[in-house]
Design a protein around this motif. Structure first.
Motif, PDB file in Angstrom:
ATOM      1  N   ARG A   1       0.825  -1.200   0.000  1.00 55.49           N
ATOM      2  CA  ARG A   1       0.000   0.000   0.000  1.00 55.49           C
ATOM      3  C   ARG A   1       0.865   1.259   0.000  1.00 55.49           C
ATOM      4  NH1 ARG A   1      -5.323   1.456   3.382  1.00 55.49           N
ATOM      5  NH2 ARG A   1      -5.142   3.689   3.125  1.00 55.49           N
TER       6      ARG A   1
ATOM      7  N   ASN B   1       3.891   1.529  -1.230  1.00 59.60           N
ATOM      8  CA  ASN B   1       4.476   1.648  -2.573  1.00 59.60           C
ATOM      9  C   ASN B   1       3.494   2.298  -3.540  1.00 59.60           C
ATOM     10  OD1 ASN B   1       6.794   0.430  -1.686  1.00 59.60           O
ATOM     11  ND2 ASN B   1       6.330  -1.570  -2.580  1.00 59.60           N
ATOM     12  N   ARG B   2       2.243   1.898  -3.470  1.00 56.66           N
ATOM     13  CA  ARG B   2       1.226   2.469  -4.356  1.00 56.66           C
ATOM     14  C   ARG B   2       1.034   3.949  -4.059  1.00 56.66           C
ATOM     15  NH1 ARG B   2      -4.538  -0.213  -4.923  1.00 56.66           N
ATOM     16  NH2 ARG B   2      -3.131  -1.930  -5.270  1.00 56.66           N
TER      17      ARG B   2
ATOM     18  N   CYS C   1       1.713   6.916  -6.663  1.00 49.10           N
ATOM     19  CA  CYS C   1       0.663   7.893  -6.999  1.00 49.10           C
ATOM     20  C   CYS C   1       1.154   9.316  -6.773  1.00 49.10           C
ATOM     21  CB  CYS C   1      -0.603   7.619  -6.198  1.00 49.10           C
ATOM     22  SG  CYS C   1      -1.497   6.165  -6.768  1.00 49.10           S
TER      23      CYS C   1
ATOM     24  N   ALA D   1      -1.879   5.318 -15.245  1.00 50.10           N
ATOM     25  CA  ALA D   1      -2.309   4.822 -13.935  1.00 50.10           C
ATOM     26  C   ALA D   1      -3.512   3.902 -14.062  1.00 50.10           C
ATOM     27  CB  ALA D   1      -2.631   5.994 -13.004  1.00 50.10           C
TER      28      ALA D   1
ATOM     29  N   ILE E   1      -1.952   0.720 -12.638  1.00 52.44           N
ATOM     30  CA  ILE E   1      -2.282   0.592 -11.214  1.00 52.44           C
ATOM     31  C   ILE E   1      -3.738   0.151 -11.098  1.00 52.44           C
ATOM     32  CG2 ILE E   1      -2.190   1.688  -8.947  1.00 52.44           C
ATOM     33  CD1 ILE E   1      -0.352   3.829 -10.183  1.00 52.44           C
ATOM     34  N   ASP E   2      -4.659   1.110 -10.964  1.00 51.38           N
ATOM     35  CA  ASP E   2      -6.080   0.781 -10.906  1.00 51.38           C
ATOM     36  C   ASP E   2      -6.911   2.050 -11.057  1.00 51.38           C
ATOM     37  OD1 ASP E   2      -5.996   2.071  -8.400  1.00 51.38           O
ATOM     38  OD2 ASP E   2      -6.061   0.216  -7.262  1.00 51.38           O
TER      39      ASP E   2
ATOM     40  N   SER F   1      -6.744   4.759  -8.137  1.00 51.13           N
ATOM     41  CA  SER F   1      -5.501   5.532  -8.169  1.00 51.13           C
ATOM     42  C   SER F   1      -5.521   6.549  -9.297  1.00 51.13           C
ATOM     43  CB  SER F   1      -4.299   4.599  -8.324  1.00 51.13           C
ATOM     44  OG  SER F   1      -4.207   3.722  -7.222  1.00 51.13           O
TER      45      SER F   1
END
Length: 164
Positions: free
Chosen positions: A2, A4-5, A9, A47, A51-52, A55
């Motif tokens: 988490r 790292n994300r 971001c 992103a 990512i998702d 994000s």
């Protein structure tokens, strides 16, 4: 993971802000107010695919707030948020269908960013005449969206080759 994300971001928000700043220095004279190339959307589409959705949404939202606070005004923030949020939700919906490539998703994002801004302008200024801007803005959104899709796909391809 988490953390790292969150760090990623943050870096992507900074990159999107830098792209927005650079883009603001490029004059575009097409006779339509507010037309931009949308370089910051490279980061948002990246992103969304790397990512998702949450994000990408957060990156877009925070970048718009930062740039509006630094270089704009509340009206600019309102228009940008309307376009940016509509754009990201449409892109996510199309991405989820698995029918559209990154190019189609990005092109739709460019178009709906402009649609969102025009809709907000019509609401704020209470004049339907602003819908006349939609025809050229749709074409501009398709072209810039295609460019953004191309750049983003190359970035993602490069990262896959690096196994990142």
């Amino acid at each position: 993971m988490r953390t790292n994300r969150m760090v990623l971001c943050g870096v992507l928000v900074a990159l999107a802000a830098i792209f927005s700043y650079i883009e603001a220095m490029i004059p575009i004279a097409v006779g339509i107010p507010g037309v931009k190339l949308g370089f910051a959307n490279i980061v948002v589409v990246f992103a969304l695919y790397k990512i998702d959705f949450k994000s990408a949404l957060a990156i877009s939202f925070v970048r718009i707030l930062i740039m509006s606070a630094l270089f704009g005004n509340p009206t600019m923030a309102l228009y940008s948020l309307a376009g940016g949020m509509l754009s990201i939700f449409v892109m996510q919906g199309l991405k989820m269908t698995k029918i559209f490539s990154i190019f189609g998703v990005s092109m739709a994002g460019g178009v709906f960013h402009n649609v969102g801004q025009v809709l907000m302008a019509v609401l704020v200024m209470e004049t339907k005449g602003l819908f006349a801007y939609l025809a050229p803005l749709v074409i501009i959104g398709e072209l810039t969206g295609l460019f953004i899709g191309f750049v983003t796909s190359k970035a993602l391809e490069h990262l896959r080759q690096l196994r990142v």
